[in-house]
Design an enzyme around this catalytic site. Structure first.
Site, PDB file in Angstrom:
ATOM      1  CE  LYS A 160      79.857  13.703  77.985  1.00 37.17           C
ATOM      2  NZ  LYS A 160      79.529  14.000  76.935  1.00 37.17           N
TER       3      LYS A 160
ATOM      4  CD  GLU B  63      73.394  19.100  82.139  1.00 40.85           C
ATOM      5  OE1 GLU B  63      74.014  18.676  81.170  1.00 40.85           O
ATOM      6  OE2 GLU B  63      72.953  19.999  81.581  1.00 40.85           O
TER       7      GLU B  63
ATOM      8  CG  HIS C 189      77.370  23.464  73.580  1.00 37.72           C
ATOM      9  ND1 HIS C 189      78.738  23.392  74.026  1.00 37.72           N
ATOM     10  CD2 HIS C 189      77.484  22.260  72.791  1.00 37.72           C
ATOM     11  CE1 HIS C 189      79.498  22.548  73.378  1.00 37.72           C
ATOM     12  NE2 HIS C 189      78.712  21.449  72.897  1.00 37.72           N
TER      13      HIS C 189
ATOM     14  CG  HIS D 213      72.713  24.867  71.034  1.00 41.08           C
ATOM     15  ND1 HIS D 213      72.664  24.062  71.936  1.00 41.08           N
ATOM     16  CD2 HIS D 213      73.344  23.708  70.922  1.00 41.08           C
ATOM     17  CE1 HIS D 213      73.317  23.254  72.751  1.00 41.08           C
ATOM     18  NE2 HIS D 213      73.496  22.846  70.904  1.00 41.08           N
TER      19      HIS D 213
ATOM     20  CD  GLU E 122      81.512  19.691  71.545  1.00 38.89           C
ATOM     21  OE1 GLU E 122      82.128  19.517  72.667  1.00 38.89           O
ATOM     22  OE2 GLU E 122      80.969  19.492  71.137  1.00 38.89           O
TER      23      GLU E 122
HETATM   24  N1  NAD Z   1      75.329  12.102  73.866  1.00 37.80           N
HETATM   25  C1  NAD Z   1      75.706  13.101  73.865  1.00 37.80           C
HETATM   26  O1  NAD Z   1      75.899  13.323  74.812  1.00 37.80           O
HETATM   27  C2  NAD Z   1      75.946  14.267  72.963  1.00 37.80           C
HETATM   28  C3  NAD Z   1      77.365  14.407  72.495  1.00 37.80           C
HETATM   29  C4  NAD Z   1      77.830  15.474  72.082  1.00 37.80           C
HETATM   30  C5  NAD Z   1      77.014  15.401  70.237  1.00 37.80           C
HETATM   31  N2  NAD Z   1      76.195  14.927  70.758  1.00 37.80           N
HETATM   32  C6  NAD Z   1      74.922  14.564  69.121  1.00 37.80           C
HETATM   33  O2  NAD Z   1      75.841  13.926  68.122  1.00 37.80           O
HETATM   34  C7  NAD Z   1      75.545  14.493  66.905  1.00 37.80           C
HETATM   35  C8  NAD Z   1      76.793  14.422  66.217  1.00 37.80           C
HETATM   36  O3  NAD Z   1      77.013  13.589  66.305  1.00 37.80           O
HETATM   37  P1  NAD Z   1      78.488  13.431  64.789  1.00 37.80           P
HETATM   38  O4  NAD Z   1      79.748  14.689  64.984  1.00 37.80           O
HETATM   39  O5  NAD Z   1      79.884  12.150  65.174  1.00 37.80           O
HETATM   40  O6  NAD Z   1      77.767  13.501  63.804  1.00 37.80           O
HETATM   41  P2  NAD Z   1      77.142  12.412  62.662  1.00 37.80           P
HETATM   42  O7  NAD Z   1      77.494  11.128  63.608  1.00 37.80           O
HETATM   43  O8  NAD Z   1      76.400  12.574  61.767  1.00 37.80           O
HETATM   44  O9  NAD Z   1      78.282  11.747  61.650  1.00 37.80           O
HETATM   45  C9  NAD Z   1      79.535  13.157  60.783  1.00 37.80           C
HETATM   46  C10 NAD Z   1      79.657  12.314  58.870  1.00 37.80           C
HETATM   47  O10 NAD Z   1      81.005  11.825  59.751  1.00 37.80           O
HETATM   48  C11 NAD Z   1      80.731  10.386  59.050  1.00 37.80           C
HETATM   49  N3  NAD Z   1      81.596   9.437  59.295  1.00 37.80           N
HETATM   50  C12 NAD Z   1      81.664   8.994  60.668  1.00 37.80           C
HETATM   51  N4  NAD Z   1      82.523   7.994  60.677  1.00 37.80           N
HETATM   52  C13 NAD Z   1      83.254   8.248  59.768  1.00 37.80           C
HETATM   53  C14 NAD Z   1      84.766   7.570  59.054  1.00 37.80           C
HETATM   54  N5  NAD Z   1      85.192   7.164  60.396  1.00 37.80           N
HETATM   55  N6  NAD Z   1      84.877   8.485  58.657  1.00 37.80           N
HETATM   56  C15 NAD Z   1      84.280   9.146  57.571  1.00 37.80           C
HETATM   57  N7  NAD Z   1      83.018   9.473  57.889  1.00 37.80           N
HETATM   58  C16 NAD Z   1      82.217   9.302  59.229  1.00 37.80           C
HETATM   59  C17 NAD Z   1      78.681  10.210  59.080  1.00 37.80           C
HETATM   60  O11 NAD Z   1      78.359   9.296  57.938  1.00 37.80           O
HETATM   61  C18 NAD Z   1      78.757  11.603  58.863  1.00 37.80           C
HETATM   62  O12 NAD Z   1      78.323  11.430  57.755  1.00 37.80           O
HETATM   63  C19 NAD Z   1      74.205  15.151  67.452  1.00 37.80           C
HETATM   64  O13 NAD Z   1      72.908  14.592  66.799  1.00 37.80           O
HETATM   65  C20 NAD Z   1      74.841  15.670  68.436  1.00 37.80           C
HETATM   66  O14 NAD Z   1      73.256  16.002  68.614  1.00 37.80           O
HETATM   67  C21 NAD Z   1      75.403  14.215  71.154  1.00 37.80           C
HETATM   68 ZN    ZN Z   2      78.896  20.100  71.719  1.00 36.39          ZN
END
Ligand code: NAD
Ligand code: ZN
Length: 370
Positions: free
Chosen positions: A226, A236, A248, A252, A184
């Site tokens: 961003k 959007e 995306h 997806h 990203e």
């Molecule tokens: N709201 C938005 O604009 C937006 C944009 C992009 C993605 N998302 C959402 O974000 C989610 C994915 O986020 P993600 O990739 O952070 O996943 P996540 O929150 O599941 O974290 C990934 C893994 O890393 C672990 N983790 C978190 N912080 C850690 C750290 N500092 N050290 C070790 N482990 C750690 C978590 O416990 C988890 O197992 C999806 O649900 C997606 O839809 C939302």
């Molecule tokens: Zn994304």
């Protein structure tokens, strides 16, 4: 050492503070958002075990009321939302209180949505702990849970009051999660900042290996991009925020094909999706082949997938296009798509023929099989 970026949204504007070791000053930074020296912090089991003691120390006099949820995408569910909102109400959360989302995108999206609906909307603060959350999900106010019909289909726009970003928290992140989040980061260069893409090419190895100053620089550039895009198009509607979806639509389809599972993380799917978007653009004569090759080359160099084969997807173009046809933005066999005239020159084509995309993907798939 601390940088501040403001998301300019009139009365809903908020600051994002970024800095190494910021977490140790959380008490001072959040003082204005705390009532009665108590702060509700929502997190997951993994983050709680690794980092909650440090956040507690950083908060000093302010006591944490922790709500610790299971880690993983399955936590973005109706049942977790129901129990989270019940607990927030039991804790007596008021509209002008702030609850803290301390975790990755899962915790941020769920907590933000709970904050949007508890007492018709209370305040919240994001302290993201994954690279993906630091450069993407913690900024911009999209909150959601998943539904059986698809990901992120139930949610609300609800901006945080404050975001604190500390790259030190990333030291414990598994390398695969770090690389997925890095996809990203690259995206912001590809959208409209060719200079930043070149910076990424030069600095990715050291950044991924752990250089905290480079991480901070990459995160700050990403968040600034961003924040600018969100300020211009919060919901959007004008098409600007849609640029953030580069890679995306393809991504997806790959996630759907791999069952939204650990086989292919979101960021990995987006990496392959961006490479495909550039190659598709080149195949349509919109973009130079060399640019598409350079994008794929960089993703490959950092260990991210740059093709269907590298993403472990062997489905036909038709099967992949069928996933896209379910996309919520589809109308009459045509789909809005992010394409590129070159690196840093992404644009929204509102009228891409799905059949042409399917034919392109078929070529890519047969290439992968050969
Ligand atoms: N709201 C938005 O604009 C937006 C944009 C992009 C993605 N998302 C959402 O974000 C989610 C994915 O986020 P993600 O990739 O952070 O996943 P996540 O929150 O599941 O974290 C990934 C893994 O890393 C672990 N983790 C978190 N912080 C850690 C750290 N500092 N050290 C070790 N482990 C750690 C978590 O416990 C988890 O197992 C999806 O649900 C997606 O839809 C939302
Ligand atoms: Zn994304």
């Amino acid at each position: 050492m601390t940088e501040r970026i403001v998301v300019a949204l009139g009365a809903r504007s908020y600051p994002i503070d970024l800095g190494v070791g910021l977490i140790d000053r959380a008490g001072e930074l959040l003082a204005g958002h705390v009532r009665g020296k108590r702060l509700v912090v929502v997190t997951d089991e993994t983050v709680a075990a690794l980092h909650l003691p440090r956040l507690a120390a950083g908060l000093g006099e302010i006591a944490i009321e922790p709500i610790i949820l299971p880690p993983g995408e399955a936590t973005k569910s109706w049942s977790q939302l129901a129990s989270l909102t019940d607990r927030l109400l039991a804790l007596g959360v008021e509209r002008n209180d702030h609850i803290v989302a301390f975790g990755g995108g899962v915790i941020g999206d769920l907590t933000g949505f709970a904050a949007a609906i508890v007492k018709r909307g209370c305040g919240f603060v994001q302290i993201p702990t994954t690279l993906l959350a630091q450069v993407d999900s913690s900024v911009g106010g999209k909150t959601a849970i998943n539904s059986p019909a698809g990901k992120n289909l139930v949610g609300a726009f609800h901006q945080p009051a404050r975001v604190l970003i500390d790259p030190v928290l990333l030291d414990s992140l598994p390398p695969r999660e770090l690389r997925a989040g890095y996809a990203e980061v690259v995206k912001y260069g590809l959208i409209d900042d060719a200079g930043f893409f070149a910076w990424c090419e030069a600095n990715a190895p050291a950044l991924l290996a752990g250089d905290v100053a480079l991480r901070l620089q990459a995160i700050t550039t990403s968040v600034a991009a961003k924040a600018r895009i969100v300020a211009a198009d919060e919901r959007e509607t004008s098409g600007q925020r849609a640029l953030l979806n580069l890679g995306h639509t393809f991504g997806h389809a790959l996630e759907a094909e791999t069952g939204f599972s650990a086989r292919l993380l979101h960021g990995e799917a987006i990496a392959a999706g961006m490479a495909l978007a550039f190659r598709f653009s080149a195949s349509q004569g919109l973009c130079a082949e060399e640019d598409a090759a350079r994008v794929a080359g960089h993703l490959r160099a950092v260990g991210l997938p740059d093709s269907l084969a590298a993403a472990g997807v062997t489905a036909s173009g038709e099967a992949l296009a069928a996933h896209m046809a379910h996309d919520k933005k589809m109308s009459g066999g045509r789909l809005p798509f992010l394409l590129a005239h070159g690196i840093g020159q992404t644009f929204l084509d509102r009228d891409v023929d799905l059949a042409a995309v399917a034919a392109f993907l078929d070529d890519e798939a047969s290439f992968a099989r050969s």
